[in-house]
Design a protein around this motif. Structure first.
Motif, short mmCIF file in Angstrom:
data_model
loop_
_atom_site.label_atom_id
_atom_site.label_comp_id
_atom_site.label_asym_id
_atom_site.label_seq_id
_atom_site.Cartn_x
_atom_site.Cartn_y
_atom_site.Cartn_z
N GLN A 99 0.82 -1.21 0.00
CA GLN A 99 0.00 0.00 0.00
C GLN A 99 0.86 1.26 0.00
OE1 GLN A 99 -3.51 0.28 2.41
NE2 GLN A 99 -3.95 -1.92 2.30
N GLU A 102 1.98 1.82 -3.51
CA GLU A 102 0.87 2.36 -4.30
C GLU A 102 0.66 3.84 -4.00
OE1 GLU A 102 -1.59 -1.90 -4.39
OE2 GLU A 102 -2.24 -0.26 -3.08
N ARG A 108 -2.69 5.20 -4.96
CA ARG A 108 -3.52 5.04 -3.75
C ARG A 108 -3.64 6.38 -3.03
NH1 ARG A 108 -5.45 1.36 -0.20
NH2 ARG A 108 -4.76 -0.35 -1.54
N PHE A 111 -5.31 4.73 2.90
CA PHE A 111 -4.78 3.45 3.35
C PHE A 111 -5.90 2.62 3.95
CE2 PHE A 111 -1.06 6.17 3.23
CZ PHE A 111 -0.11 5.35 2.64
#
Length: 203
Positions: A99, A102, A108, A111
């Motif tokens: 994550q 990303e 992203r 989270f």
């Protein structure tokens, strides 16, 4: 003596190849996981703001640390405050590492991780729970955060909560600025805070 020096001493006593040491550590990690002996797993990851230390309890991510904080000291503090049963066990943190990759690539914006806030308490924890509500690419002032958590006079306390945030980047204290628009402090340094804000506003 730091962790690197300890590893060098062990290597001098037991001359084995790095691959063999890695295999031994992997076996230790799997055995400790299977026997429930790891209270805190940790690993490091590379990022655009430098190497980060990640640590997780069975409840969730408990610590994100910048290299300037001294990883050995961070691990010592975790051993004292949470549990001495900690081990470098990258597998438990694969999801967190993914994550973060990303996030830093711009793919992203939020989270989705279990978080362990046990290193904070009281008003500091209240503030840290609120910080993810400041949206990606947005900022808020310390005063606005104080008002949002129902204590408009606690501007300095908000600053302290941000400065002691054990989960920087994931819990976005970098999005909190002074009322005059200047950066204020940041546990990772002002260069890192600037880089995170620029990352979010450039996407």
């Amino acid at each position: 003596m730091n962790s690197t020096e300890r590893e060098d001493d062990v290597a001098a006593l037991f001359p084995v190849t790095p691959d063999a040491l890695a295999r031994l550590h992997e076996q230790l990690e799997h055995r400790a996981q299977a026997d429930g002996l790891i209270d805190i797993a940790y690993r490091t990851v590379d990022s655009p703001v430098g190497t980060l230390l990640l640590a997780s309890t069975t409840s969730g991510l408990v610590r994100v640390a910048f290299q300037r904080e001294d990883f050995d000291r961070v691990l010592e503090a975790l051993a004292e405050k949470v549990s001495p049963r900690l081990l470098r066990a990258p597998g438990r943190l694969d999801g967190t590492a993914r994550q973060l990759d990303e996030y830093f690539s711009g793919a992203r914006r939020t989270f989705d991780l279990p978080l362990d806030y046990s290193l904070s308490a009281g008003f500091r924890q209240v503030v840290q729970h609120y910080l993810p509500h400041i949206g990606y690419g947005s900022t808020a002032t310390y005063k606005e955060v104080a008002e949002s958590v129902g204590n408009p006079r606690a501007v300095r306390a908000v600053g302290t909560a941000c400065a002691t945030n054990p989960l920087p980047v994931v819990v976005p204290c970098h999005r909190v600025l002074r009322s005059d628009g200047t950066l204020g402090g940041y546990i990772g340094g002002l260069q890192a805070k600037t880089a995170l804000l620029q990352l979010e506003t450039s996407k």
